[in-house]
Design a protein around this motif. Structure first.
Motif, short mmCIF file in Angstrom:
data_model
loop_
_atom_site.label_atom_id
_atom_site.label_comp_id
_atom_site.label_asym_id
_atom_site.label_seq_id
_atom_site.Cartn_x
_atom_site.Cartn_y
_atom_site.Cartn_z
N UNK A 13 -2.93 8.25 119.20
CA UNK A 13 -2.13 7.22 118.53
C UNK A 13 -1.44 6.30 119.53
N UNK A 14 -1.05 6.85 120.68
CA UNK A 14 -0.34 6.05 121.69
C UNK A 14 -1.28 5.35 122.67
N UNK A 15 -2.57 5.69 122.63
CA UNK A 15 -3.49 5.25 123.67
C UNK A 15 -3.57 3.72 123.78
N UNK A 16 -3.72 3.03 122.66
CA UNK A 16 -3.88 1.57 122.69
C UNK A 16 -2.67 0.90 123.33
N UNK A 17 -1.48 1.38 123.00
CA UNK A 17 -0.26 0.78 123.55
C UNK A 17 -0.05 1.15 125.01
N UNK A 18 -0.20 2.44 125.32
CA UNK A 18 0.18 2.93 126.64
C UNK A 18 -0.88 2.73 127.71
N UNK A 19 -2.15 2.80 127.33
CA UNK A 19 -3.20 2.73 128.35
C UNK A 19 -3.26 1.35 129.03
N UNK A 20 -2.78 0.30 128.34
CA UNK A 20 -2.82 -1.04 128.92
C UNK A 20 -1.88 -1.16 130.13
N UNK A 21 -0.79 -0.42 130.11
CA UNK A 21 0.14 -0.46 131.24
C UNK A 21 0.09 0.79 132.09
N UNK A 22 -0.92 1.62 131.88
CA UNK A 22 -1.00 2.91 132.58
C UNK A 22 -1.40 2.72 134.04
N UNK A 23 -0.77 3.47 134.89
CA UNK A 23 -1.13 3.54 136.31
C UNK A 23 -1.19 5.00 136.72
N UNK A 24 -1.98 5.26 137.78
CA UNK A 24 -2.00 6.60 138.36
C UNK A 24 -1.33 6.56 139.73
N UNK A 25 -0.56 7.58 140.07
CA UNK A 25 0.12 7.56 141.37
C UNK A 25 -0.87 7.67 142.52
N UNK A 26 -0.46 7.17 143.69
CA UNK A 26 -1.28 7.31 144.88
C UNK A 26 -1.40 8.79 145.24
N UNK A 27 -2.58 9.16 145.73
CA UNK A 27 -2.82 10.57 146.05
C UNK A 27 -1.98 10.98 147.26
N UNK A 28 -1.27 12.09 147.10
CA UNK A 28 -0.51 12.70 148.20
C UNK A 28 -0.83 14.18 148.21
N UNK A 29 -1.06 14.72 149.39
CA UNK A 29 -1.42 16.14 149.47
C UNK A 29 -0.28 17.01 148.96
N UNK A 30 0.98 16.59 149.16
CA UNK A 30 2.11 17.36 148.67
C UNK A 30 2.12 17.37 147.14
N UNK A 31 1.82 16.22 146.53
CA UNK A 31 1.74 16.15 145.06
C UNK A 31 0.61 17.03 144.54
N UNK A 32 -0.51 17.04 145.28
CA UNK A 32 -1.65 17.86 144.84
C UNK A 32 -1.27 19.34 144.80
N UNK A 33 -0.59 19.82 145.82
CA UNK A 33 -0.23 21.24 145.85
C UNK A 33 0.83 21.58 144.81
#
Length: 481
Positions: free
Chosen positions: A174-194
């Motif tokens: 239900x939220x996909x149409x609204x939210x996906x337009x402004x969606x971003x993914x964070x830059x990959x960081x090894x600390x975030x991955x762990x």
């Protein structure tokens, strides 16, 4: 319990707390990398559940005393595999794991209840007092003896989680149409991955309870069926919710996907279902720890005042830790990365190698499982000689991944717990009222909805009050906020 009921019971014990954090973990680790990691961990933890079940079968086959009631089956597995000193180490790890999970679930249940009251009654109730209320309500069910007396808790927990998964998927769509337009993914960081890996490990770990559950089966040798059934169901729960949640909300996700759902009735319903799941799972998770404490204190197995006192003390200690570190996400990552990795991946692989070598060596030398040969601790050479090459490769892979992945995830989780906006302990807050509610945390949420988009200001309706933006993934955003 029948193997099918046992499988459902295991799902009820595992799913829930990790489920609501998995979309965040997929986002935090990088979408593609996160999905691959999730699938790999599914295979690893299914295998370790299987070999841990086989360890208990080896014990029952060779030591008849384990065919009757046993308070600490996992610890006995470690004792027969390696020896008494290792049994103490394993018991400590199991107790820390179960205790940590209990604290995390207390925090999650309390957080969900606070959000529910905030959404429906527009009233901000004290998170610290809710923790106490949840513990008091839970205690009467914690004095039940073993899983055979509360098998229904696992069934209810799985049903509530299934409903939550369906609603999370519906809410995300239900939220996909609204939210996906402004969606971003964070830059990959090894600390975030762990950190994300710690969440994934938490979502799949729960093995210390498995031998206790297996011991209460009609046919314990059917636990393999239960394990495969449980992890298959978990995969069909985790993947859709993780994929849809991550693709819809991206880096606007925080500790839990629940707060990102913008349809109020769906958010509130998921809150209710996950809270019910967590409460019923706590009944399961506290049990092995309670039995360990009763064994140390010499508490009779029959119901009595000393069972009430000992189990009340364990619950009070969990409440104290929850009141001291009232942050759901970092606690979940730390527990998943540390002792849970040891008890759910490293230990099962090591014990299986030792116990298989013991049994095979005894059979090959005497033609049957000779008691004296079974009691001999195998050498490293015996482990290599009496285990198949496939078993050696699989167990070695699990051990390496467990040590490297768990070690990196533990370090990242500790760093996150120390460095990211520490919350004041509940019992100190009355003395520093001006410092309460000034940063992100389980106890200081202005609203009950995290709006989406890179700047966390996009909503489907003007009626939605957004939480303050928060740089959850340490991207350097909102520095002036």
């Amino acid at each position: 319990m029948h193997w099918f009921v046992t499988g459902v019971f295991v799902v009820g014990e595992l799913a829930g707390g990790g489920l609501v954090a998995l979309p965040t973990a997929i986002t935090q680790s990088g979408f593609v990398i996160g999905i691959i990691t999730l699938l790999i961990m599914t295979g690893i933890f299914t295998y370790t559940a299987y070999i841990l079940g086989q360890c208990w079968i080896i014990l029952q086959r060779n030591w008849p005393e384990y065919r009757v009631h046993c308070r600490k089956p996992y610890a006995e597995i470690s004792y027969r595999a390696i020896g008494r000193k290792f049994k103490i180490l394993v018991s400590v790890c199991i107790n820390i794991t179960q205790f940590g999970i209990s604290v995390v679930f207390l925090l999650l249940a309390s957080k969900n209840i606070c959000d529910f009251i905030k959404a429906f009654f527009n009233h901000d109730i004290s998170f610290c007092w809710v923790i106490v209320a949840v513990a008091v309500a839970l205690f009467p069910m914690l004095i039940l003896k073993s899983p055979e007396e509360f098998w229904w808790a696992g069934i209810i927990a799985m049903c509530t989680t299934s409903c939550a998964v369906i609603l999370i998927c519906i809410g995300s769509i239900r939220d996909y149409h609204t939210c996906s337009q402004g969606r971003e993914f964070p830059q990959f960081k090894i600390s975030n991955y762990f950190v994300a890996l710690g969440t994934i490990l938490f979502a799949y770990g729960g093995h210390p309870v498995f031998p206790t559950i297996q011991h209460d089966m009609k046919k314990p040798h059917h636990f393999t069926r239960s394990a495969i059934q449980a992890y298959t169901i978990l995969t069909f729960m985790y993947l859709p919710a993780s994929i849809l949640g991550s693709l819809t909300y991206g880096d606007s996700l925080r500790d839990s996907v629940i707060n990102s759902l913008q349809t109020q009735w769906i958010q509130s319903a998921v809150n209710i279902f996950i809270t019910l799941h967590v409460i019923f799972t706590l009944i399961i998770m506290f049990n092995p720890m309670n039995q360990e404490v009763e064994e140390m204190l010499g508490v009779p197995q029959e119901f009595g005042i000393w069972r009430i006192v000992s189990r009340g003390g364990v619950l009070a200690a969990a409440v104290l830790i929850a009141e001291t570190v009232p942050k759901f996400g970092p606690m979940l990552n730390l527990v998943g990365a540390s002792t849970m990795t040891l008890t759910s991946a490293f230990f099962p692989a090591v014990f299986y190698l030792y116990l298989t070598a013991r049994e095979v060596k005894a059979e090959q030398k005497s033609g049957y499982p000779d008691k004296n040969l079974i009691d001999e601790t195998p050498s490293y050479r015996d482990i290599i000689k009496y285990n198949s090459k496939l078993t050696l490769v699989l167990c070695a892979t699990v051990i390496v991944i467990g040590l490297v992945g768990g070690g990196g995830a533990t370090y990242s989780a500790i760093s996150e717990l120390i460095n990211t906006n520490p919350e004041l302990p509940c019992y100190i807050r009355p003395f520093f009222p001006d410092k309460v509610g000034k940063h992100e945390g389980a106890a200081a949420i202005a609203s009950h909805t995290n709006c989406c988009g890179m700047w966390q200001n996009i909503s489907r309706s003007t009626d939605i009050k957004c939480n303050e933006p928060f740089d959850f993934y340490n991207q350097g955003l909102f520095k002036n906020a």
